[in-house]
Design an enzyme around this catalytic site. Structure first.
Site, PDB file in Angstrom:
ATOM      1  N   THR A 172       0.855  -1.172   0.000  1.00 32.23           N
ATOM      2  CA  THR A 172       0.000   0.000   0.000  1.00 32.23           C
ATOM      3  C   THR A 172       0.896   1.229   0.000  1.00 32.23           C
ATOM      4  O   THR A 172       2.039   1.155   0.439  1.00 32.23           O
ATOM      5  CB  THR A 172      -0.835  -0.058   1.293  1.00 32.23           C
ATOM      6  OG1 THR A 172      -1.680  -1.187   1.216  1.00 32.23           O
ATOM      7  CG2 THR A 172      -1.652   1.182   1.515  1.00 32.23           C
ATOM      8  N   VAL A 201     -12.808  -5.548   1.920  1.00 31.24           N
ATOM      9  CA  VAL A 201     -12.255  -4.208   2.133  1.00 31.24           C
ATOM     10  C   VAL A 201     -11.350  -4.279   3.350  1.00 31.24           C
ATOM     11  O   VAL A 201     -11.705  -4.882   4.365  1.00 31.24           O
ATOM     12  CB  VAL A 201     -13.394  -3.186   2.360  1.00 31.24           C
ATOM     13  CG1 VAL A 201     -12.821  -1.828   2.746  1.00 31.24           C
ATOM     14  CG2 VAL A 201     -14.247  -3.064   1.105  1.00 31.24           C
ATOM     15  N   GLY A 202     -10.176  -3.679   3.246  1.00 32.84           N
ATOM     16  CA  GLY A 202      -9.231  -3.682   4.363  1.00 32.84           C
ATOM     17  C   GLY A 202      -9.286  -2.392   5.155  1.00 32.84           C
ATOM     18  O   GLY A 202     -10.291  -1.668   5.147  1.00 32.84           O
ATOM     19  N   ASP A 203      -8.193  -2.089   5.823  1.00 30.29           N
ATOM     20  CA  ASP A 203      -8.120  -0.898   6.678  1.00 30.29           C
ATOM     21  C   ASP A 203      -8.061   0.414   5.895  1.00 30.29           C
ATOM     22  O   ASP A 203      -8.522   1.453   6.359  1.00 30.29           O
ATOM     23  CB  ASP A 203      -6.859  -0.986   7.538  1.00 30.29           C
ATOM     24  CG  ASP A 203      -5.600  -1.048   6.672  1.00 30.29           C
ATOM     25  OD1 ASP A 203      -5.487  -1.988   5.849  1.00 30.29           O
ATOM     26  OD2 ASP A 203      -4.755  -0.138   6.761  1.00 30.29           O
ATOM     27  N   THR A 222      -0.219   0.833   7.000  1.00 27.25           N
ATOM     28  CA  THR A 222      -0.072  -0.224   5.991  1.00 27.25           C
ATOM     29  C   THR A 222       0.152  -1.543   6.721  1.00 27.25           C
ATOM     30  O   THR A 222       0.570  -1.548   7.879  1.00 27.25           O
ATOM     31  CB  THR A 222       1.091   0.060   5.018  1.00 27.25           C
ATOM     32  OG1 THR A 222       1.285  -1.075   4.164  1.00 27.25           O
ATOM     33  CG2 THR A 222       2.398   0.340   5.743  1.00 27.25           C
ATOM     34  N   GLY A 225      -4.549  -5.673   6.785  1.00 26.24           N
ATOM     35  CA  GLY A 225      -5.648  -4.764   7.103  1.00 26.24           C
ATOM     36  C   GLY A 225      -6.600  -5.260   8.175  1.00 26.24           C
ATOM     37  O   GLY A 225      -7.101  -4.484   8.985  1.00 26.24           O
TER      38      GLY A 225
HETATM   39  N1  ASN Z   1      -0.382  -3.691   1.547  1.00 23.78           N
HETATM   40  C1  ASN Z   1      -1.233  -3.282   2.460  1.00 23.78           C
HETATM   41  O1  ASN Z   1      -0.877  -2.479   3.297  1.00 23.78           O
HETATM   42  C2  ASN Z   1      -2.619  -3.869   2.439  1.00 23.78           C
HETATM   43  C3  ASN Z   1      -3.727  -3.078   3.087  1.00 23.78           C
HETATM   44  N2  ASN Z   1      -3.393  -2.583   4.390  1.00 23.78           N
HETATM   45  C4  ASN Z   1      -4.965  -3.938   3.174  1.00 23.78           C
HETATM   46  O2  ASN Z   1      -5.064  -4.754   4.056  1.00 23.78           O
HETATM   47  O3  ASN Z   1      -5.805  -3.821   2.321  1.00 23.78           O
END
Ligand code: ASN
Length: 307
Positions: A172, A201-203, A222, A225
């Site tokens: 991310t 959907v993540g964070d 990041t 998530g």
């Molecule tokens: N690469 C990432 O940081 C992934 C992001 N935080 C998610 O979980 O969607």
């Protein structure tokens, strides 16, 4: 500091052969934002431009280069916000090069905070945000990973963030900017996690999880998530700032909390007028920062500033 920026390009087990690209990418984004801020550009404009640059860099898991989901499709999430609680967030958007600019348009032109899926794409079309073909966001590396994961009997997305495997290229992207008018803005963009369920959907687009900003500081996160959102890591970090901790202390405390409460893996960047902080418990996190008090950009990727 009078103005400044910190950028991250993902926290995970970044393989040795991807280190250079990650460092180049975060340094270029940091330089772009810093130059804008020096010229008097607002924090929100600098933050959007900074993330757009990383979205078009296929090194990162954002925009072009995003992971693909279980259907082999790219679905992206992003958030942008100012310290006056102006927020735009987009989830599961497809076929646009710059999810962060869709989030910005949501912030600027609607009464809403978040749009998802097809509704977000309809909105983007209305705003004349250029659409692209699904293949335009796909890079060969991600197609190969998709097919490799499909062959596996068991795949656990969280493992990609620890030191369990070496997978090429994911992260991310995010930044926090402070401008000369004392305004802080955050911007974060992602393709999510590898082989995620369609609709997952993540964070990243969640206020207080992937990003959060008040006048006392801004945070971008990041990592895995599902863990980051359980502890609302970005809001937690600002609560530490409110208690009187420095950005670096707040970052360290938030990552400790992530590990202790949910055994989570991730990284965060924090910036306010008093300073800059970053912390991660993954093997690596690509970061770059510069404040108006510094002579040059600092960047790194390994723990303990050991680069
Ligand atoms: N690469 C990432 O940081 C992934 C992001 N935080 C998610 O979980 O969607």
């Amino acid at each position: 500091m009078e103005f400044g920026v910190i950028v991250h390009g993902g926290a995970w087990d970044i393989p040795d052969d991807a280190v250079e690209n990650h460092l180049c990418g975060v340094r270029a984004a940091c330089k772009l934002a810093y130059d804008f801020l020096e010229d008097g550009t607002s924090a929100i404009d600098a933050a959007e431009a900074c993330v757009r640059l990383m979205e078009q860099d296929p090194t990162f898991d954002a925009g072009k280069g995003s992971f693909v989901n279980q259907l082999g499709e790219v679905e992206m999430d992003a958030i942008i916000a100012t310290d006056e609680y102006r927020i735009g967030s987009v989830c599961g958007i497809q076929n646009v090069f710059h999810p962060i600019s869709v989030a910005r348009k949501i912030m600027d032109t609607t009464k809403h905070v978040m749009l998802v899926g097809e509704g977000a794409n309809i909105f983007a079309r209305e705003q004349q945000i250029p659409e692209c073909n699904p293949e335009d966001l796909l890079v060969g590396r991600e197609l190969q990973r998709y097919h490799a994961i499909k062959e596996m009997k068991h795949f656990e997305p969280k493992e990609a963030f620890g030191s369990y495997q070496k997978t090429n290229g994911m992260g991310t992207v995010g930044c926090v900017c402070l401008d000369k008018s004392h305004n802080i803005a955050i911007a974060v963009s992602t393709g999510g996690t590898p082989f995620k369920r369609p609709g997952r959907v993540g964070d990243t687009p969640l206020w207080g999880s992937g990003g959060y900003v008040e006048s006392i500081g801004g945070v971008a996160a990041t990592g895995y998530g599902e863990d980051l959102m359980r502890v609302m890591i970005s809001r937690q970090s600002i609560d530490f700032i409110r208690k009187g901790y420095s950005p670096q202390e707040a970052a360290d405390l938030a990552i400790t909390l992530l590990g202790e409460k949910v055994n989570g893996l991730g990284g965060i960047i924090i910036l306010n007028e008093k300073g800059i902080g970053f912390s991660f418990n993954t093997p690596r996190m690509a970061y770059a920062f510069r404040s108006s008090d510094d002579d040059s950009i600092s960047s790194g990727i390994n723990p303990n500033n050991d680069n």
